[in-house]
Structures are given as C-alpha cells and as structure tokens.
Motif scaffolding. Sequence first.
Motif, PDB file in Angstrom:
ATOM      1  N   ALA A  66      -4.138   4.277  -6.888  1.00  0.00           N
ATOM      2  CA  ALA A  66      -4.258   3.767  -5.578  1.00  0.00           C
ATOM      3  C   ALA A  66      -3.464   4.438  -4.664  1.00  0.00           C
ATOM      4  O   ALA A  66      -2.224   4.899  -4.748  1.00  0.00           O
ATOM      5  N   GLN A  67      -4.105   4.639  -3.365  1.00  0.00           N
ATOM      6  CA  GLN A  67      -3.222   5.302  -2.289  1.00  0.00           C
ATOM      7  C   GLN A  67      -2.248   4.496  -1.808  1.00  0.00           C
ATOM      8  O   GLN A  67      -2.225   3.289  -1.828  1.00  0.00           O
ATOM      9  N   GLU A  68      -1.450   4.987  -0.838  1.00  0.00           N
ATOM     10  CA  GLU A  68      -0.271   4.333  -0.055  1.00  0.00           C
ATOM     11  C   GLU A  68      -1.114   3.506   1.029  1.00  0.00           C
ATOM     12  O   GLU A  68      -2.261   3.913   1.440  1.00  0.00           O
ATOM     13  N   GLY A  69      -0.788   2.083   1.259  1.00  0.00           N
ATOM     14  CA  GLY A  69      -1.466   1.367   2.255  1.00  0.00           C
ATOM     15  C   GLY A  69      -2.472   0.661   1.604  1.00  0.00           C
ATOM     16  O   GLY A  69      -3.321   0.125   2.687  1.00  0.00           O
ATOM     17  N   VAL A  70      -2.828   0.710   0.535  1.00  0.00           N
ATOM     18  CA  VAL A  70      -3.906  -0.137   0.013  1.00  0.00           C
ATOM     19  C   VAL A  70      -3.289  -1.478  -0.799  1.00  0.00           C
ATOM     20  O   VAL A  70      -2.405  -1.317  -1.410  1.00  0.00           O
ATOM     21  N   THR A  71      -3.849  -2.457  -0.217  1.00  0.00           N
ATOM     22  CA  THR A  71      -3.757  -3.748  -0.881  1.00  0.00           C
ATOM     23  C   THR A  71      -4.709  -4.394  -1.713  1.00  0.00           C
ATOM     24  O   THR A  71      -5.671  -4.285  -1.221  1.00  0.00           O
ATOM     25  N   CYS A  72      -4.617  -4.470  -3.101  1.00  0.00           N
ATOM     26  CA  CYS A  72      -5.534  -5.317  -3.844  1.00  0.00           C
ATOM     27  C   CYS A  72      -4.857  -6.799  -4.008  1.00  0.00           C
ATOM     28  O   CYS A  72      -3.889  -6.880  -4.862  1.00  0.00           O
ATOM     29  N   ASP A  73      -5.424  -7.754  -3.621  1.00  0.00           N
ATOM     30  CA  ASP A  73      -4.707  -9.030  -3.523  1.00  0.00           C
ATOM     31  C   ASP A  73      -5.696  -9.947  -3.973  1.00  0.00           C
ATOM     32  O   ASP A  73      -6.707 -10.003  -3.630  1.00  0.00           O
ATOM     33  N   ILE A  74      -5.242 -10.789  -4.728  1.00  0.00           N
ATOM     34  CA  ILE A  74      -5.851 -11.935  -5.420  1.00  0.00           C
ATOM     35  C   ILE A  74      -6.355 -12.934  -4.363  1.00  0.00           C
ATOM     36  O   ILE A  74      -7.633 -13.512  -4.286  1.00  0.00           O
ATOM     37  N   ASN A  75      -5.608 -12.987  -3.157  1.00  0.00           N
ATOM     38  CA  ASN A  75      -6.017 -14.240  -2.081  1.00  0.00           C
ATOM     39  C   ASN A  75      -6.872 -13.564  -1.260  1.00  0.00           C
ATOM     40  O   ASN A  75      -7.701 -14.345  -0.527  1.00  0.00           O
ATOM     41  N   SER A  76      -7.025 -12.192  -0.878  1.00  0.00           N
ATOM     42  CA  SER A  76      -7.948 -11.767   0.173  1.00  0.00           C
ATOM     43  C   SER A  76      -8.775 -10.759  -0.446  1.00  0.00           C
ATOM     44  O   SER A  76      -9.885 -10.339   0.181  1.00  0.00           O
ATOM     45  N   GLY A  77      -8.768 -10.145  -1.301  1.00  0.00           N
ATOM     46  CA  GLY A  77      -9.277  -8.840  -1.883  1.00  0.00           C
ATOM     47  C   GLY A  77      -8.703  -7.437  -1.644  1.00  0.00           C
ATOM     48  O   GLY A  77      -7.505  -7.314  -1.683  1.00  0.00           O
ATOM     49  N   LEU A  78      -9.357  -6.377  -0.936  1.00  0.00           N
ATOM     50  CA  LEU A  78      -8.943  -5.057  -1.336  1.00  0.00           C
ATOM     51  C   LEU A  78      -8.984  -4.717   0.379  1.00  0.00           C
ATOM     52  O   LEU A  78      -9.976  -4.930   0.961  1.00  0.00           O
ATOM     53  N   TYR A  79      -7.968  -4.038   0.952  1.00  0.00           N
ATOM     54  CA  TYR A  79      -7.945  -3.263   2.075  1.00  0.00           C
ATOM     55  C   TYR A  79      -7.116  -2.208   2.185  1.00  0.00           C
ATOM     56  O   TYR A  79      -6.148  -2.191   1.650  1.00  0.00           O
ATOM     57  N   CYS A  80      -7.535  -1.206   2.727  1.00  0.00           N
ATOM     58  CA  CYS A  80      -7.121   0.307   2.739  1.00  0.00           C
ATOM     59  C   CYS A  80      -6.765   0.739   4.138  1.00  0.00           C
ATOM     60  O   CYS A  80      -7.677   0.617   4.701  1.00  0.00           O
ATOM     61  N   ASP A  81      -5.896   0.538   4.633  1.00  0.00           N
ATOM     62  CA  ASP A  81      -5.372   0.819   6.008  1.00  0.00           C
ATOM     63  C   ASP A  81      -5.117   2.493   6.141  1.00  0.00           C
ATOM     64  O   ASP A  81      -4.089   2.909   5.917  1.00  0.00           O
ATOM     65  N   ALA A  82      -6.249   3.287   6.612  1.00  0.00           N
ATOM     66  CA  ALA A  82      -5.832   4.788   6.629  1.00  0.00           C
ATOM     67  C   ALA A  82      -4.742   5.187   7.555  1.00  0.00           C
ATOM     68  O   ALA A  82      -4.113   6.138   7.423  1.00  0.00           O
ATOM     69  N   SER A  83      -4.431   4.609   8.524  1.00  0.00           N
ATOM     70  CA  SER A  83      -3.268   4.858   9.085  1.00  0.00           C
ATOM     71  C   SER A  83      -2.117   4.823   8.551  1.00  0.00           C
ATOM     72  O   SER A  83      -1.007   5.671   8.964  1.00  0.00           O
ATOM     73  N   GLN A  84      -1.886   4.254   7.470  1.00  0.00           N
ATOM     74  CA  GLN A  84      -0.655   4.449   6.495  1.00  0.00           C
ATOM     75  C   GLN A  84      -0.779   5.848   5.729  1.00  0.00           C
ATOM     76  O   GLN A  84       0.105   5.946   4.913  1.00  0.00           O
ATOM     77  N   LEU A  85      -1.828   6.208   5.312  1.00  0.00           N
ATOM     78  CA  LEU A  85      -1.976   7.345   4.575  1.00  0.00           C
ATOM     79  C   LEU A  85      -1.311   8.741   5.023  1.00  0.00           C
ATOM     80  O   LEU A  85      -1.371   8.897   6.385  1.00  0.00           O
ATOM     81  N   SER A  86      -0.539   9.595   4.273  1.00  0.00           N
ATOM     82  CA  SER A  86      -0.089  10.691   4.754  1.00  0.00           C
ATOM     83  C   SER A  86      -1.217  11.931   4.736  1.00  0.00           C
ATOM     84  O   SER A  86      -1.937  11.815   3.941  1.00  0.00           O
ATOM     85  N   GLY A  87      -1.048  12.925   5.625  1.00  0.00           N
ATOM     86  CA  GLY A  87      -1.866  14.128   5.191  1.00  0.00           C
ATOM     87  C   GLY A  87      -2.838  14.384   6.474  1.00  0.00           C
ATOM     88  O   GLY A  87      -2.671  13.342   7.199  1.00  0.00           O
ATOM     89  N   PHE A  88      -3.314  15.478   6.539  1.00  0.00           N
ATOM     90  CA  PHE A  88      -4.176  15.862   7.477  1.00  0.00           C
ATOM     91  C   PHE A  88      -5.496  15.056   7.250  1.00  0.00           C
ATOM     92  O   PHE A  88      -6.067  14.652   8.346  1.00  0.00           O
ATOM     93  N   PHE A  89      -6.007  14.879   6.292  1.00  0.00           N
ATOM     94  CA  PHE A  89      -7.590  14.405   6.088  1.00  0.00           C
ATOM     95  C   PHE A  89      -7.119  12.676   5.607  1.00  0.00           C
ATOM     96  O   PHE A  89      -7.411  12.322   4.340  1.00  0.00           O
ATOM     97  N   ALA A  90      -6.774  11.881   6.515  1.00  0.00           N
ATOM     98  CA  ALA A  90      -6.443  10.569   6.026  1.00  0.00           C
ATOM     99  C   ALA A  90      -7.300   9.765   5.997  1.00  0.00           C
ATOM    100  O   ALA A  90      -7.887   9.066   6.952  1.00  0.00           O
TER     101      ALA A  90
END
Length: 175
Positions: A66-90
Amino acid sequence: TPCEHVEKMCEWKEWMNKEYPNPNNPNQNETYANLRDTYDFCEVPMEIDCSISGMDTLEIPFESFAQEGVTCDINSGLYCDASQLSGFFAVCYDYEIRVKCCWEECVTPTVPTTTEITTISTTTTTTPTTAETTTVYTTTQPTTTETTTVSTTTLSTTTATTPCEHVQEMCEWKE
C-alpha cells in the motif's frame, strides 16, 4: 413462533472497485459511503480486505504494498489521499475492497434418521433325477432345492423421510 436455534452466518462479498484514479482525479475513494450506490453489502462489516485491483489472489499482506496516505479501515472502507504521496507522479494505485458480512439466522437442526432395508430373495432350482426299477420303464422326477438369502442394510441420512403412501410389489413367475 420463537426461534429455538440461532446460528451466526457470514460471507465475503464481491470485490468492489468504483473509482479509477488518473492524473485529473488522483485520489482513490473506495469508502462505504461512496460504494453503497453501486454495491449491495451490510451496514456494519465484520472484516475488510483491501488490495490493489487485480492482485487480490496473491497472498501478500496489504500493508506491504500500500502507498503512503492509504487507509484501509473496517469502519469506513478505503481512501487514498494523493496529496500525501511523494514523487513527481502522485496518483493513487487502483485499489479494491471486499467486506465480510455476518447475520443471525434461525435454523432448524436436522436430526439424523436411520432407515433399515431388509432384502429377502428366494432361489428355486429344479434338477431332474433318474431312477431305474426292475421293469423296463425309466422314471424321471424333479428334485427341488430352495435357497433363501436375507440381507439387511442400514442407511444413515440427515434428511427427514416421508413414509411411502403406495407400495407395489412386483413379482413374476418364470418357467
């Protein structure tokens, strides 16, 4: 009628993947709130399984890829926040989730029944015998041998049986 036996039933739902991240929409929103209008699943999942789309058959723990900034949570599901990703192509990977749903069901326990079948077969064999007397005549008389075989078979099943209403015996004499 009150339920005498309640059993907890569970099943994993299908893999759900609604959004496909791209440079114009780099986040990945596979939250329950976002998925409910497309997929049918329970209100309160008991477990969640997150994966990169197409990698769900691999036995690799989600946390290891899993990438940084990804939450896989039993209470809400999955969310990936691209603003927390590092690198040019986030841009987030294309993730998918599935949930395990459980419910209680009233069940009637099955009681094993035993059925005994007895088979009786009779074989009659006629063998001609010859006896001579002091006169010139020859007499032939049949000798009859009768054999009876009794076998009993016991079958155990877990379904209830209904007694037969009509039993028809099929017998046929052979010459």
